[in-house]
Design an enzyme around this catalytic site. Structure first.
Site, PDB file in Angstrom:
ATOM      1  N   PHE A 130      -8.912 -11.167 -10.154  1.00 44.15           N
ATOM      2  CA  PHE A 130      -7.739 -10.325 -10.981  1.00 44.15           C
ATOM      3  C   PHE A 130      -6.717 -10.973 -11.832  1.00 44.15           C
ATOM      4  O   PHE A 130      -5.566 -11.061 -11.245  1.00 44.15           O
ATOM      5  CB  PHE A 130      -7.096  -9.216  -9.487  1.00 44.15           C
ATOM      6  CG  PHE A 130      -5.940  -7.954 -10.846  1.00 44.15           C
ATOM      7  CD1 PHE A 130      -7.256  -6.310 -11.424  1.00 44.15           C
ATOM      8  CD2 PHE A 130      -4.920  -7.957 -10.635  1.00 44.15           C
ATOM      9  CE1 PHE A 130      -6.099  -6.098 -11.599  1.00 44.15           C
ATOM     10  CE2 PHE A 130      -4.649  -7.014 -10.877  1.00 44.15           C
ATOM     11  CZ  PHE A 130      -4.942  -5.649 -11.670  1.00 44.15           C
ATOM     12  N   ASP A 217      -4.149 -18.672 -12.301  1.00 47.74           N
ATOM     13  CA  ASP A 217      -3.118 -17.246 -12.690  1.00 47.74           C
ATOM     14  C   ASP A 217      -2.593 -17.400 -11.146  1.00 47.74           C
ATOM     15  O   ASP A 217      -2.779 -17.067 -10.144  1.00 47.74           O
ATOM     16  CB  ASP A 217      -4.299 -15.570 -13.040  1.00 47.74           C
ATOM     17  CG  ASP A 217      -3.126 -15.120 -12.952  1.00 47.74           C
ATOM     18  OD1 ASP A 217      -2.264 -14.596 -12.264  1.00 47.74           O
ATOM     19  OD2 ASP A 217      -3.963 -14.068 -13.180  1.00 47.74           O
ATOM     20  N   LYS A 246       5.014 -11.306 -10.868  1.00 41.14           N
ATOM     21  CA  LYS A 246       5.460 -10.823  -9.778  1.00 41.14           C
ATOM     22  C   LYS A 246       6.904 -11.061  -9.331  1.00 41.14           C
ATOM     23  O   LYS A 246       8.100 -10.516  -9.415  1.00 41.14           O
ATOM     24  CB  LYS A 246       4.294 -10.557  -9.384  1.00 41.14           C
ATOM     25  CG  LYS A 246       2.870 -10.024  -9.219  1.00 41.14           C
ATOM     26  CD  LYS A 246       1.909  -9.312  -8.134  1.00 41.14           C
ATOM     27  CE  LYS A 246       1.424  -8.850  -8.492  1.00 41.14           C
ATOM     28  NZ  LYS A 246       0.275  -8.670  -9.149  1.00 41.14           N
TER      29      LYS A 246
HETATM   30  C1  LIG Z   1      -0.335  -8.352 -10.487  1.00 46.92           C
HETATM   31  C2  LIG Z   1      -1.287  -9.119 -10.700  1.00 46.92           C
HETATM   32  C3  LIG Z   1      -1.521  -9.319 -12.325  1.00 46.92           C
HETATM   33  C4  LIG Z   1      -1.077  -8.632 -13.728  1.00 46.92           C
HETATM   34  O1  LIG Z   1       0.284  -8.551 -12.899  1.00 46.92           O
HETATM   35  P1  LIG Z   1       0.846  -7.193 -14.259  1.00 46.92           P
HETATM   36  O2  LIG Z   1       2.175  -7.199 -13.661  1.00 46.92           O
HETATM   37  O3  LIG Z   1       0.762  -5.666 -12.683  1.00 46.92           O
HETATM   38  O4  LIG Z   1       0.038  -7.106 -15.427  1.00 46.92           O
HETATM   39  C5  LIG Z   1      -2.175 -10.531 -12.816  1.00 46.92           C
HETATM   40  N1  LIG Z   1      -2.885 -11.934 -12.015  1.00 46.92           N
HETATM   41  C6  LIG Z   1      -2.606 -11.561 -10.521  1.00 46.92           C
HETATM   42  C7  LIG Z   1      -3.445 -12.829  -9.936  1.00 46.92           C
HETATM   43  C8  LIG Z   1      -1.810  -9.835 -10.189  1.00 46.92           C
HETATM   44  O5  LIG Z   1      -1.719 -10.621  -8.795  1.00 46.92           O
END
Ligand SMILES: *Cc1c(COP(=O)(O)O)cnc(C)c1O
Length: 395
Positions: A130, A217, A246
Protein backbone atom coordinates in the site's frame (compact mmCIF):
# COMPACT_ATOMS: atom_id res chain seq x y z
CA UNK A 1 -27.08 6.48 7.64
CA UNK A 2 -28.96 9.74 6.90
CA UNK A 3 -27.73 11.87 4.02
CA UNK A 4 -24.50 13.61 4.83
CA UNK A 5 -22.72 16.41 3.06
CA UNK A 6 -19.47 14.64 3.87
CA UNK A 7 -18.63 12.43 0.91
CA UNK A 8 -19.24 8.80 1.63
CA UNK A 9 -15.64 7.58 1.36
CA UNK A 10 -15.45 5.90 4.78
CA UNK A 11 -17.75 3.38 6.46
CA UNK A 12 -17.41 5.24 9.74
CA UNK A 13 -18.05 3.73 13.14
CA UNK A 14 -20.84 5.51 15.04
CA UNK A 15 -18.76 7.56 17.44
CA UNK A 16 -17.29 11.07 17.54
CA UNK A 17 -14.58 12.13 19.93
CA UNK A 18 -14.45 15.48 21.64
CA UNK A 19 -11.03 15.36 23.25
CA UNK A 20 -8.13 13.17 24.14
CA UNK A 21 -5.58 12.74 26.89
CA UNK A 22 -2.50 10.60 26.47
CA UNK A 23 -3.65 7.20 25.26
CA UNK A 24 -7.33 7.90 25.92
CA UNK A 25 -10.08 9.48 23.84
CA UNK A 26 -13.45 10.75 25.08
CA UNK A 27 -16.69 10.77 23.11
CA UNK A 28 -19.62 13.17 23.11
CA UNK A 29 -21.28 11.27 25.97
CA UNK A 30 -18.12 11.36 28.09
CA UNK A 31 -17.34 7.67 27.61
CA UNK A 32 -13.61 6.95 27.43
CA UNK A 33 -11.76 4.72 24.99
CA UNK A 34 -8.28 3.23 25.13
CA UNK A 35 -6.66 4.24 21.87
CA UNK A 36 -4.66 1.33 20.42
CA UNK A 37 -4.79 2.78 16.91
CA UNK A 38 -3.45 6.34 17.37
CA UNK A 39 -5.29 7.61 14.30
CA UNK A 40 -3.61 4.87 12.19
CA UNK A 41 -0.05 5.33 13.47
CA UNK A 42 -0.32 9.11 13.43
CA UNK A 43 -0.57 10.29 17.04
CA UNK A 44 2.97 9.25 17.94
CA UNK A 45 2.97 11.16 21.23
CA UNK A 46 -0.63 10.29 22.09
CA UNK A 47 -3.21 13.03 22.52
CA UNK A 48 -2.57 16.48 23.94
CA UNK A 49 1.08 15.92 24.69
CA UNK A 50 1.98 19.10 26.63
CA UNK A 51 5.21 19.73 24.74
CA UNK A 52 3.53 19.33 21.36
CA UNK A 53 0.61 21.54 22.36
CA UNK A 54 3.03 24.19 23.53
CA UNK A 55 5.20 24.02 20.41
CA UNK A 56 2.23 24.22 18.05
CA UNK A 57 0.55 27.01 20.02
CA UNK A 58 3.73 29.05 20.13
CA UNK A 59 4.37 28.59 16.43
CA UNK A 60 0.74 29.36 15.51
CA UNK A 61 1.05 32.65 17.34
CA UNK A 62 4.23 33.51 15.47
CA UNK A 63 3.98 32.27 11.87
CA UNK A 64 1.87 29.57 10.20
CA UNK A 65 2.80 29.71 6.59
CA UNK A 66 4.99 31.64 4.19
CA UNK A 67 5.87 29.82 0.98
CA UNK A 68 8.53 27.61 -0.47
CA UNK A 69 9.40 30.62 -2.60
CA UNK A 70 11.34 31.74 0.48
CA UNK A 71 13.72 30.09 2.90
CA UNK A 72 11.98 28.37 5.80
CA UNK A 73 14.44 28.01 8.69
CA UNK A 74 12.32 25.45 10.58
CA UNK A 75 12.20 23.30 7.43
CA UNK A 76 15.97 23.52 7.14
CA UNK A 77 16.29 22.55 10.79
CA UNK A 78 13.97 19.57 10.35
CA UNK A 79 15.89 18.47 7.25
CA UNK A 80 19.14 18.55 9.23
CA UNK A 81 17.46 16.57 11.99
CA UNK A 82 16.07 13.93 9.63
CA UNK A 83 19.38 13.65 7.78
CA UNK A 84 21.13 13.19 11.13
CA UNK A 85 18.95 10.32 12.31
CA UNK A 86 18.76 8.58 8.91
CA UNK A 87 22.12 9.24 7.24
CA UNK A 88 20.19 10.44 4.18
CA UNK A 89 21.23 13.60 2.31
CA UNK A 90 18.21 15.62 1.21
CA UNK A 91 14.57 16.04 2.16
CA UNK A 92 11.56 17.19 0.16
CA UNK A 93 8.59 18.15 2.33
CA UNK A 94 4.95 17.59 1.46
CA UNK A 95 1.76 16.89 3.38
CA UNK A 96 0.90 13.20 3.27
CA UNK A 97 2.13 9.70 2.61
CA UNK A 98 0.88 9.51 -0.94
CA UNK A 99 2.58 12.79 -1.81
CA UNK A 100 5.85 11.51 -0.37
CA UNK A 101 5.50 8.32 -2.43
CA UNK A 102 4.47 10.23 -5.54
CA UNK A 103 7.70 12.20 -5.10
CA UNK A 104 9.66 8.95 -4.76
CA UNK A 105 8.11 7.55 -7.96
CA UNK A 106 8.85 10.75 -9.87
CA UNK A 107 12.42 10.69 -8.56
CA UNK A 108 12.91 7.08 -9.64
CA UNK A 109 11.58 7.83 -13.14
CA UNK A 110 13.69 10.95 -13.39
CA UNK A 111 16.73 8.96 -12.33
CA UNK A 112 15.93 6.43 -15.08
CA UNK A 113 15.67 9.12 -17.73
CA UNK A 114 18.61 11.25 -16.66
CA UNK A 115 21.11 8.74 -15.34
CA UNK A 116 20.35 5.46 -17.01
CA UNK A 117 18.97 6.53 -20.39
CA UNK A 118 15.84 4.43 -19.90
CA UNK A 119 12.94 5.76 -21.94
CA UNK A 120 10.10 3.95 -20.14
CA UNK A 121 11.39 3.28 -16.63
CA UNK A 122 9.63 0.73 -14.47
CA UNK A 123 9.62 0.17 -10.74
CA UNK A 124 9.37 -3.21 -9.02
CA UNK A 125 6.60 -3.19 -6.39
CA UNK A 126 5.24 -5.82 -4.02
CA UNK A 127 2.13 -7.90 -3.60
CA UNK A 128 0.00 -6.66 -0.65
CA UNK A 129 1.71 -3.25 -0.91
CA UNK A 130 0.00 0.00 0.00
CA UNK A 131 1.49 3.31 -1.08
CA UNK A 132 -1.49 5.65 -1.27
CA UNK A 133 -4.59 6.68 -3.20
CA UNK A 134 -3.38 9.03 -5.92
CA UNK A 135 -3.33 7.46 -9.37
CA UNK A 136 0.38 6.65 -9.36
CA UNK A 137 0.50 5.42 -5.77
CA UNK A 138 -2.73 3.46 -6.24
CA UNK A 139 -1.13 1.81 -9.26
CA UNK A 140 1.92 0.97 -7.16
CA UNK A 141 -0.36 -0.48 -4.47
CA UNK A 142 -1.60 -4.05 -4.71
CA UNK A 143 -5.22 -3.73 -3.63
CA UNK A 144 -7.31 -4.64 -6.70
CA UNK A 145 -10.53 -3.60 -4.98
CA UNK A 146 -9.16 -0.11 -4.34
CA UNK A 147 -8.01 0.15 -7.96
CA UNK A 148 -11.24 -1.08 -9.54
CA UNK A 149 -13.12 1.61 -11.43
CA UNK A 150 -10.15 3.97 -11.64
CA UNK A 151 -8.49 2.46 -14.69
CA UNK A 152 -6.47 3.24 -16.69
CA UNK A 153 -3.87 2.76 -13.99
CA UNK A 154 -0.48 4.40 -14.29
CA UNK A 155 1.92 2.08 -16.11
CA UNK A 156 5.51 1.45 -15.15
CA UNK A 157 5.12 -0.95 -12.21
CA UNK A 158 6.11 -4.63 -12.14
CA UNK A 159 4.72 -6.64 -9.25
CA UNK A 160 6.48 -9.44 -7.41
CA UNK A 161 5.53 -11.53 -4.36
CA UNK A 162 6.67 -9.93 -1.09
CA UNK A 163 9.79 -11.49 0.43
CA UNK A 164 10.56 -13.50 -2.73
CA UNK A 165 14.15 -12.69 -3.71
CA UNK A 166 14.11 -15.15 -6.59
CA UNK A 167 11.22 -13.30 -8.26
CA UNK A 168 13.20 -10.06 -8.16
CA UNK A 169 16.24 -11.80 -9.65
CA UNK A 170 14.09 -13.15 -12.47
CA UNK A 171 12.91 -9.68 -13.39
CA UNK A 172 16.48 -8.42 -13.17
CA UNK A 173 17.55 -11.04 -15.69
CA UNK A 174 14.89 -10.25 -18.28
CA UNK A 175 14.05 -6.54 -17.96
CA UNK A 176 16.22 -3.63 -19.01
CA UNK A 177 13.78 -0.93 -17.94
CA UNK A 178 13.78 -1.42 -14.17
CA UNK A 179 15.16 1.58 -12.28
CA UNK A 180 14.02 0.94 -8.70
CA UNK A 181 12.52 -1.44 -6.18
CA UNK A 182 9.89 0.03 -3.87
CA UNK A 183 8.60 -1.62 -0.71
CA UNK A 184 7.36 -1.21 2.83
CA UNK A 185 9.89 -2.69 5.24
CA UNK A 186 6.88 -3.71 7.31
CA UNK A 187 3.62 -3.84 5.39
CA UNK A 188 0.80 -2.11 7.25
CA UNK A 189 -2.44 -2.13 5.24
CA UNK A 190 -1.43 -5.45 3.65
CA UNK A 191 -1.47 -7.41 6.92
CA UNK A 192 1.43 -6.41 9.23
CA UNK A 193 3.95 -8.42 7.22
CA UNK A 194 7.61 -8.23 8.19
CA UNK A 195 10.53 -8.70 5.80
CA UNK A 196 13.66 -10.46 6.98
CA UNK A 197 16.88 -8.47 7.35
CA UNK A 198 18.44 -10.93 4.93
CA UNK A 199 15.87 -10.17 2.22
CA UNK A 200 16.39 -6.44 2.62
CA UNK A 201 20.15 -6.87 2.39
CA UNK A 202 19.64 -9.02 -0.71
CA UNK A 203 17.62 -6.24 -2.32
CA UNK A 204 20.30 -3.70 -1.43
CA UNK A 205 22.99 -5.84 -3.04
CA UNK A 206 20.95 -6.38 -6.19
CA UNK A 207 20.14 -2.65 -6.42
CA UNK A 208 23.85 -1.85 -6.12
CA UNK A 209 24.76 -4.36 -8.82
CA UNK A 210 22.11 -3.09 -11.21
CA UNK A 211 22.23 0.61 -10.43
CA UNK A 212 18.61 0.51 -9.22
CA UNK A 213 17.29 2.73 -6.47
CA UNK A 214 16.09 1.09 -3.28
CA UNK A 215 12.94 2.95 -2.25
CA UNK A 216 11.48 2.26 1.19
CA UNK A 217 8.04 3.46 2.22
CA UNK A 218 8.30 4.13 5.95
CA UNK A 219 5.07 6.11 6.09
CA UNK A 220 3.52 3.73 8.62
CA UNK A 221 6.45 1.82 10.15
CA UNK A 222 8.85 4.78 10.46
CA UNK A 223 9.32 7.51 13.08
CA UNK A 224 10.34 5.26 15.95
CA UNK A 225 7.47 2.79 15.83
CA UNK A 226 9.57 -0.36 15.41
CA UNK A 227 12.27 0.56 17.91
CA UNK A 228 14.62 2.34 15.55
CA UNK A 229 13.93 5.68 13.90
CA UNK A 230 13.26 3.74 10.72
CA UNK A 231 12.50 0.06 10.24
CA UNK A 232 15.27 -0.46 7.65
CA UNK A 233 17.83 0.47 10.30
CA UNK A 234 17.15 -2.89 11.95
CA UNK A 235 18.68 -4.57 8.87
CA UNK A 236 21.69 -2.30 8.62
CA UNK A 237 21.07 -1.35 4.99
CA UNK A 238 20.44 2.14 3.71
CA UNK A 239 17.88 2.99 1.05
CA UNK A 240 18.37 5.56 -1.72
CA UNK A 241 14.91 6.98 -1.15
CA UNK A 242 12.74 6.89 1.97
CA UNK A 243 9.26 8.28 2.47
CA UNK A 244 7.69 9.40 5.75
CA UNK A 245 4.35 10.87 6.82
CA UNK A 246 1.77 9.53 9.32
CA UNK A 247 3.50 9.77 12.71
CA UNK A 248 6.17 12.32 11.80
CA UNK A 249 4.41 15.33 13.30
CA UNK A 250 2.15 13.44 15.68
CA UNK A 251 -1.09 14.58 14.02
CA UNK A 252 -0.17 17.71 12.10
CA UNK A 253 -0.20 16.83 8.38
CA UNK A 254 3.29 16.40 6.94
CA UNK A 255 5.07 14.14 4.47
CA UNK A 256 8.72 13.82 3.57
CA UNK A 257 10.74 12.18 0.83
CA UNK A 258 14.41 11.70 1.64
CA UNK A 259 17.19 10.86 -0.78
CA UNK A 260 20.79 9.78 -0.59
CA UNK A 261 23.50 8.42 -2.84
CA UNK A 262 22.39 7.99 -6.46
CA UNK A 263 19.03 9.63 -5.77
CA UNK A 264 20.42 12.80 -4.20
CA UNK A 265 20.81 16.00 -6.17
CA UNK A 266 18.45 14.92 -8.96
CA UNK A 267 15.64 17.44 -8.58
CA UNK A 268 16.32 21.04 -9.45
CA UNK A 269 14.00 24.06 -9.28
CA UNK A 270 10.96 23.38 -11.45
CA UNK A 271 11.00 19.58 -11.14
CA UNK A 272 8.67 19.27 -8.18
CA UNK A 273 6.88 21.33 -5.57
CA UNK A 274 4.22 21.75 -2.92
CA UNK A 275 2.39 24.86 -1.71
CA UNK A 276 1.95 23.76 1.89
CA UNK A 277 4.88 21.32 2.15
CA UNK A 278 7.14 21.89 5.14
CA UNK A 279 5.44 24.99 6.46
CA UNK A 280 6.60 26.37 9.81
CA UNK A 281 3.71 24.87 11.80
CA UNK A 282 4.18 21.33 10.48
CA UNK A 283 7.94 21.52 10.92
CA UNK A 284 7.65 22.76 14.50
CA UNK A 285 5.34 19.82 15.25
CA UNK A 286 7.72 17.32 13.63
CA UNK A 287 10.79 18.71 15.40
CA UNK A 288 9.01 18.46 18.73
CA UNK A 289 7.82 14.94 17.95
CA UNK A 290 11.40 13.84 17.19
CA UNK A 291 12.74 15.60 20.31
CA UNK A 292 10.21 13.94 22.58
CA UNK A 293 10.79 10.48 21.04
CA UNK A 294 14.52 10.84 21.72
CA UNK A 295 14.34 12.50 25.13
CA UNK A 296 11.61 10.29 26.59
CA UNK A 297 13.12 7.04 25.32
CA UNK A 298 10.04 6.24 23.27
CA UNK A 299 11.80 3.90 20.83
CA UNK A 300 12.89 1.67 23.71
CA UNK A 301 9.37 1.94 25.03
CA UNK A 302 8.01 0.81 21.63
CA UNK A 303 10.18 -2.32 21.75
CA UNK A 304 9.36 -3.16 25.36
CA UNK A 305 5.65 -2.40 25.22
CA UNK A 306 5.28 -4.01 21.80
CA UNK A 307 6.90 -7.16 23.15
CA UNK A 308 4.60 -7.09 26.16
CA UNK A 309 1.53 -6.74 23.95
CA UNK A 310 2.51 -9.67 21.73
CA UNK A 311 3.50 -11.86 24.68
CA UNK A 312 0.33 -10.89 26.56
CA UNK A 313 -1.96 -11.80 23.68
CA UNK A 314 -0.06 -15.03 23.01
CA UNK A 315 -0.65 -16.03 26.59
CA UNK A 316 -4.25 -14.83 26.80
CA UNK A 317 -5.20 -16.45 23.48
CA UNK A 318 -3.20 -19.65 23.90
CA UNK A 319 -5.17 -22.61 22.64
CA UNK A 320 -7.97 -20.42 21.25
CA UNK A 321 -8.96 -22.01 17.94
CA UNK A 322 -9.01 -19.47 15.12
CA UNK A 323 -6.02 -17.35 16.18
CA UNK A 324 -3.50 -18.18 13.47
CA UNK A 325 -0.64 -15.77 14.19
CA UNK A 326 0.44 -12.89 16.43
CA UNK A 327 3.23 -10.88 14.86
CA UNK A 328 4.83 -7.52 14.24
CA UNK A 329 7.68 -5.42 15.44
CA UNK A 330 7.64 -2.79 18.14
CA UNK A 331 4.29 -1.06 18.21
CA UNK A 332 3.08 -2.35 14.86
CA UNK A 333 1.20 -5.49 15.73
CA UNK A 334 -1.06 -7.91 13.88
CA UNK A 335 -3.30 -10.58 15.34
CA UNK A 336 -4.30 -12.87 12.50
CA UNK A 337 -7.53 -14.82 12.72
CA UNK A 338 -8.94 -17.55 10.51
CA UNK A 339 -11.82 -15.28 9.43
CA UNK A 340 -12.61 -11.62 8.66
CA UNK A 341 -12.56 -9.64 11.88
CA UNK A 342 -14.60 -6.56 10.90
CA UNK A 343 -17.32 -7.28 13.43
CA UNK A 344 -14.78 -7.08 16.23
CA UNK A 345 -14.23 -3.39 15.55
CA UNK A 346 -17.77 -2.48 16.60
CA UNK A 347 -17.67 -4.80 19.61
CA UNK A 348 -14.35 -3.33 20.72
CA UNK A 349 -15.78 0.15 20.33
CA UNK A 350 -18.65 -0.79 22.64
CA UNK A 351 -16.08 -2.07 25.11
CA UNK A 352 -14.13 1.20 24.93
CA UNK A 353 -11.23 -0.02 22.82
CA UNK A 354 -10.03 1.46 19.53
CA UNK A 355 -8.40 -1.06 17.19
CA UNK A 356 -8.40 -1.60 13.43
CA UNK A 357 -8.44 -4.20 10.71
CA UNK A 358 -5.88 -4.35 7.89
CA UNK A 359 -7.78 -3.07 4.83
CA UNK A 360 -6.33 -5.61 2.42
CA UNK A 361 -5.96 -8.48 4.90
CA UNK A 362 -9.35 -8.34 6.57
CA UNK A 363 -8.64 -11.26 8.88
CA UNK A 364 -5.86 -9.33 10.64
CA UNK A 365 -6.54 -7.14 13.68
CA UNK A 366 -4.05 -4.29 13.68
CA UNK A 367 -2.75 -2.45 16.73
CA UNK A 368 -0.78 0.78 16.27
CA UNK A 369 -0.76 2.46 19.67
CA UNK A 370 1.00 5.72 20.47
CA UNK A 371 4.67 5.37 21.41
CA UNK A 372 3.77 6.51 24.94
CA UNK A 373 1.64 3.38 25.57
CA UNK A 374 2.26 2.22 29.15
CA UNK A 375 2.22 -1.05 31.08
CA UNK A 376 -1.18 -0.26 32.51
CA UNK A 377 -2.46 0.45 28.99
CA UNK A 378 -1.16 -2.96 27.92
CA UNK A 379 -2.99 -4.59 30.78
CA UNK A 380 -6.23 -2.78 29.94
CA UNK A 381 -5.88 -3.63 26.25
CA UNK A 382 -5.29 -7.34 26.79
CA UNK A 383 -7.91 -7.72 29.50
CA UNK A 384 -10.42 -5.92 27.29
CA UNK A 385 -9.65 -7.34 23.87
CA UNK A 386 -8.58 -10.95 24.44
CA UNK A 387 -12.01 -12.04 25.77
CA UNK A 388 -13.72 -10.30 22.86
CA UNK A 389 -11.53 -12.20 20.40
CA UNK A 390 -12.15 -15.53 22.14
CA UNK A 391 -15.89 -14.91 22.22
CA UNK A 392 -15.95 -13.81 18.58
CA UNK A 393 -14.07 -16.92 17.48
CA UNK A 394 -16.28 -19.28 19.51
CA UNK A 395 -19.40 -18.26 17.59
C1 LIG B 1 -0.97 5.39 5.03
C2 LIG B 1 0.08 4.98 4.10
C3 LIG B 1 0.32 5.68 2.90
C4 LIG B 1 -0.55 6.81 2.44
O1 LIG B 1 -0.51 7.90 3.30
P1 LIG B 1 -1.59 9.08 3.17
O2 LIG B 1 -1.09 10.12 4.11
O3 LIG B 1 -2.92 8.51 3.55
O4 LIG B 1 -1.59 9.52 1.76
C5 LIG B 1 1.38 5.26 2.12
N1 LIG B 1 2.15 4.23 2.47
C6 LIG B 1 1.95 3.54 3.60
C7 LIG B 1 2.87 2.43 3.95
C8 LIG B 1 0.91 3.88 4.45
O5 LIG B 1 0.69 3.17 5.55
Amino acid sequence: MPFSHVMNTYARLPVAFTHGQGTWLFDEAGKRYLDALAGIAVSTLGHNHPRLVEAISWQAGRLLHTSNLYRIPLQEELAVRLAGISGMDEVFFCNSGLEANETAIKLARYYGHKKKGVELPSIIVMEHAFHGRSLATLSASANRKAQAGFEPLVPGFVRVPYRDMEAVHQIASRSRDVVAVMLEVLQGEGGVNVVSDEYLRGLRTLCDERGWLLVVDEVQCGTGRTGNWFAWQNAGVKPDIMTLAKGLASGVPIGACLTSGLAAGLFQPGNHGSTFGGNPLACAAALTTLDVIAEEGLMDNAVRIGGAIRAGFKKALEGVAGVTDIRGRGLMIGIELDRPCGELLARSLDAGLLISQCPSAINVIRLLPALIFSDSDVKALIEGLAPLISEFLSQ
